[in-house]
Write a protein that holds these residues in place. Structure first.
Motif, PDB file in Angstrom:
ATOM      1  N   LYS A  19       0.828  -1.182   0.000  1.00  0.00           N
ATOM      2  CA  LYS A  19       0.000   0.000   0.000  1.00  0.00           C
ATOM      3  C   LYS A  19       0.872   1.246   0.000  1.00  0.00           C
ATOM      4  CE  LYS A  19      -3.666  -2.355   2.417  1.00  0.00           C
ATOM      5  NZ  LYS A  19      -4.455  -2.453   3.641  1.00  0.00           N
ATOM      6  N   LYS A  20       0.245   2.364  -0.396  1.00  0.00           N
ATOM      7  CA  LYS A  20       1.032   3.565  -0.533  1.00  0.00           C
ATOM      8  C   LYS A  20       0.595   4.620   0.479  1.00  0.00           C
ATOM      9  CE  LYS A  20       0.009   3.865  -4.938  1.00  0.00           C
ATOM     10  NZ  LYS A  20      -0.586   2.603  -5.325  1.00  0.00           N
ATOM     11  N   PRO A  21       1.432   4.950   1.495  1.00  0.00           N
ATOM     12  CA  PRO A  21       1.081   5.996   2.430  1.00  0.00           C
ATOM     13  C   PRO A  21       1.171   7.374   1.806  1.00  0.00           C
ATOM     14  CG  PRO A  21       3.164   4.971   3.014  1.00  0.00           C
ATOM     15  CD  PRO A  21       2.647   4.287   1.796  1.00  0.00           C
ATOM     16  N   GLY A 123      12.712  17.275  -4.884  1.00  0.00           N
ATOM     17  CA  GLY A 123      14.016  16.745  -4.527  1.00  0.00           C
ATOM     18  C   GLY A 123      14.201  15.295  -4.889  1.00  0.00           C
ATOM     19  N   GLN A 124      13.292  14.739  -5.685  1.00  0.00           N
ATOM     20  CA  GLN A 124      13.399  13.342  -6.104  1.00  0.00           C
ATOM     21  C   GLN A 124      14.299  13.227  -7.335  1.00  0.00           C
ATOM     22  OE1 GLN A 124       9.198  12.897  -6.759  1.00  0.00           O
ATOM     23  NE2 GLN A 124       8.897  11.759  -4.859  1.00  0.00           N
ATOM     24  N   LEU A 125      15.157  12.227  -7.326  1.00  0.00           N
ATOM     25  CA  LEU A 125      15.994  11.970  -8.496  1.00  0.00           C
ATOM     26  C   LEU A 125      15.118  11.490  -9.638  1.00  0.00           C
ATOM     27  CD1 LEU A 125      18.885  11.699  -9.673  1.00  0.00           C
ATOM     28  CD2 LEU A 125      18.826   9.315  -8.894  1.00  0.00           C
ATOM     29  N   ILE A 126      15.175  12.151 -10.781  1.00  0.00           N
ATOM     30  CA  ILE A 126      14.351  11.763 -11.919  1.00  0.00           C
ATOM     31  C   ILE A 126      15.170  11.270 -13.113  1.00  0.00           C
ATOM     32  CG2 ILE A 126      12.372  13.186 -11.314  1.00  0.00           C
ATOM     33  CD1 ILE A 126      13.406  15.294 -13.313  1.00  0.00           C
ATOM     34  N   GLU A 127      16.480  11.560 -13.125  1.00  0.00           N
ATOM     35  CA  GLU A 127      17.296  11.086 -14.257  1.00  0.00           C
ATOM     36  C   GLU A 127      18.769  11.152 -13.898  1.00  0.00           C
ATOM     37  OE1 GLU A 127      16.600  12.226 -18.595  1.00  0.00           O
ATOM     38  OE2 GLU A 127      18.486  13.295 -18.162  1.00  0.00           O
ATOM     39  N   LYS A 144      21.661   5.999 -19.666  1.00  0.00           N
ATOM     40  CA  LYS A 144      20.721   6.897 -19.006  1.00  0.00           C
ATOM     41  C   LYS A 144      19.718   6.064 -18.227  1.00  0.00           C
ATOM     42  CE  LYS A 144      17.422   8.978 -21.389  1.00  0.00           C
ATOM     43  NZ  LYS A 144      16.680   9.940 -22.253  1.00  0.00           N
ATOM     44  N   GLN A 145      19.306   6.574 -17.072  1.00  0.00           N
ATOM     45  CA  GLN A 145      18.272   5.934 -16.286  1.00  0.00           C
ATOM     46  C   GLN A 145      17.299   6.994 -15.819  1.00  0.00           C
ATOM     47  OE1 GLN A 145      19.760   3.143 -13.442  1.00  0.00           O
ATOM     48  NE2 GLN A 145      17.841   3.015 -12.306  1.00  0.00           N
ATOM     49  N   THR A 146      15.990   6.727 -15.958  1.00  0.00           N
ATOM     50  CA  THR A 146      14.968   7.654 -15.506  1.00  0.00           C
ATOM     51  C   THR A 146      14.134   6.999 -14.411  1.00  0.00           C
ATOM     52  OG1 THR A 146      13.375   6.973 -17.199  1.00  0.00           O
ATOM     53  CG2 THR A 146      14.867   8.787 -17.752  1.00  0.00           C
ATOM     54  N   PHE A 147      13.515   7.851 -13.563  1.00  0.00           N
ATOM     55  CA  PHE A 147      12.774   7.378 -12.403  1.00  0.00           C
ATOM     56  C   PHE A 147      11.398   8.040 -12.363  1.00  0.00           C
ATOM     57  CE2 PHE A 147      17.278   7.471 -11.614  1.00  0.00           C
ATOM     58  CZ  PHE A 147      17.566   6.243 -11.029  1.00  0.00           C
ATOM     59  N   GLU A 148      10.355   7.218 -12.139  1.00  0.00           N
ATOM     60  CA  GLU A 148       9.002   7.714 -11.918  1.00  0.00           C
ATOM     61  C   GLU A 148       8.559   7.299 -10.521  1.00  0.00           C
ATOM     62  OE1 GLU A 148       6.404   6.292 -14.991  1.00  0.00           O
ATOM     63  OE2 GLU A 148       7.959   6.510 -16.525  1.00  0.00           O
ATOM     64  N   TYR A 149       7.696   8.133  -9.884  1.00  0.00           N
ATOM     65  CA  TYR A 149       7.319   7.912  -8.497  1.00  0.00           C
ATOM     66  C   TYR A 149       5.802   7.903  -8.332  1.00  0.00           C
ATOM     67  CZ  TYR A 149      12.196   9.138  -7.580  1.00  0.00           C
ATOM     68  OH  TYR A 149      13.569   9.173  -7.579  1.00  0.00           O
ATOM     69  N   TYR A 150       5.357   7.163  -7.316  1.00  0.00           N
ATOM     70  CA  TYR A 150       3.972   7.265  -6.877  1.00  0.00           C
ATOM     71  C   TYR A 150       3.796   8.583  -6.130  1.00  0.00           C
ATOM     72  CZ  TYR A 150       3.481   2.253  -7.902  1.00  0.00           C
ATOM     73  OH  TYR A 150       3.451   1.030  -8.511  1.00  0.00           O
ATOM     74  N   ALA A 151       2.525   8.955  -5.877  1.00  0.00           N
ATOM     75  CA  ALA A 151       2.240  10.214  -5.186  1.00  0.00           C
ATOM     76  C   ALA A 151       2.815  10.238  -3.779  1.00  0.00           C
ATOM     77  CB  ALA A 151       0.726  10.455  -5.144  1.00  0.00           C
ATOM     78  N   ASP A 152       2.989   9.058  -3.153  1.00  0.00           N
ATOM     79  CA  ASP A 152       3.535   9.010  -1.797  1.00  0.00           C
ATOM     80  C   ASP A 152       5.045   9.121  -1.762  1.00  0.00           C
ATOM     81  OD1 ASP A 152       4.480   6.532  -2.628  1.00  0.00           O
ATOM     82  OD2 ASP A 152       2.961   5.404  -1.548  1.00  0.00           O
ATOM     83  N   GLY A 153       5.703   9.130  -2.910  1.00  0.00           N
ATOM     84  CA  GLY A 153       7.153   9.271  -2.975  1.00  0.00           C
ATOM     85  C   GLY A 153       7.912   7.993  -3.223  1.00  0.00           C
ATOM     86  N   ASN A 154       7.252   6.836  -3.173  1.00  0.00           N
ATOM     87  CA  ASN A 154       7.931   5.583  -3.486  1.00  0.00           C
ATOM     88  C   ASN A 154       8.180   5.478  -4.989  1.00  0.00           C
ATOM     89  OD1 ASN A 154       8.183   4.184  -0.931  1.00  0.00           O
ATOM     90  ND2 ASN A 154       5.946   4.048  -0.930  1.00  0.00           N
TER      91      ASN A 154
END
Length: 256
Positions: A19-21, A123-127, A144-154
């Motif tokens: 689950k996502k807090p 402040g989340q790493l995105i690339e 190259k590496q990219t990052f996507e996040y849930y709304a809770d930050g995970n």
């Protein structure tokens, strides 16, 4: 701009997600000191009085005996400043506490690659983009590496790309999706590839499943994680399962 150093030999930790807090990612109040699958196979973490990581050691048994990697870190005003290990070093450029650029070096001093990091307004790493200084003719010139996040930050998805020619495009080589997380605190320290990033939290909570996809979208591997928890809500054990293997691995956690 602040400059720092660090070792080039860190292994990516196993990650995953139930689950996502709703809270933003933050450092755990309880710090992990060891994650082990046996007395001879483990990762250990040492901290100073300010709870900054000062040593990260990986030990495991392979066909050639015992392999050990130990990296030491030091800080200036709470910002990572230097680190080193026999396998090499990394020269960091930071803004505040964010790592913006790293330069990877061999033990004798020749440069291996330069990595540039990009962050969003949370402040989340995105690339990150890594350019290799002296690549072999048949090896990638950049990755190259990219990052996507849930709304809770995970972290939700990581996408991997390669550039085989200096003037060519990045081509997707695969991806990893984290589609389950629990609601408990994740004590594990965030790394991006081979680099320790003190300001980055990929997973506030503990991952329950990760799926690996080829460039064509085909699922080729699924890893699942099952946890038990201590009285403070931190993992006490983690059972790792790989759908390509019939042998699960049980990890135990120690804390300070």
């Amino acid at each position: 701009m602040r400059y720092t150093f660090m070792s080039f030999g860190i292994i990516i930790m196993l990650l995953a997600s139930c689950k996502k807090p709703v809270n933003e990612p933050q450092r755990p109040l309880k710090q992990v000191t060891k994650i082990s699958s046996s007395p001879t196979d483990f990762r250990s973490f040492t901290y100073d009085a300010n709870k900054l990581l000062t040593n990260h050691t990986i030990q495991f048994i392979n066909g050639n005996g015992t392999s050990v990697m130990s990296v030491n870190y030091s800080y200036v005003d709470g910002v990572i400043n230097t680190a080193g290990a026999p396998g090499g070093s990394v020269f960091y450029e930071t803004e505040g506490k964010q790592v913006k650029v790293v330069r990877n070096f061999r033990p004798m001093g020749s440069e291996i690659s330069v990595i540039n990091y990009s962050y969003n307004n949370k402040g989340q790493l995105i690339e990150w983009r890594e350019k290799f200084s002296q690549p072999e003719p048949d090896q990638p010139k950049e990755s190259k590496q990219t990052f996507e996040y849930y709304a809770d930050g995970n972290v939700k998805r990581m996408m991997y790309y390669l550039k085989m020619a200096n003037d060519g495009p990045f081509v997707l080589s695969g991806s990893t999706v984290y589609d389950q997380y629990d609601r408990f605190k994740n004590p594990e320290i965030s790394f991006s590839g081979l680099v320790y990033l003190p300001s980055v939290v990929f997973q506030k909570n503990n991952a329950g499943r990760m799926r690996h996809y080829a460039a064509n979208g085909e699922l080729y591997q699924t890893n699942t994680f099952e946890y038990t928890y201590d009285a403070d809500g931190y993992p006490a054990t983690k059972l790792y399962k790989d759908d390509r293997s019939t042998v699960p691995i049980l990890f135990t956690y120690s804390y300070q």
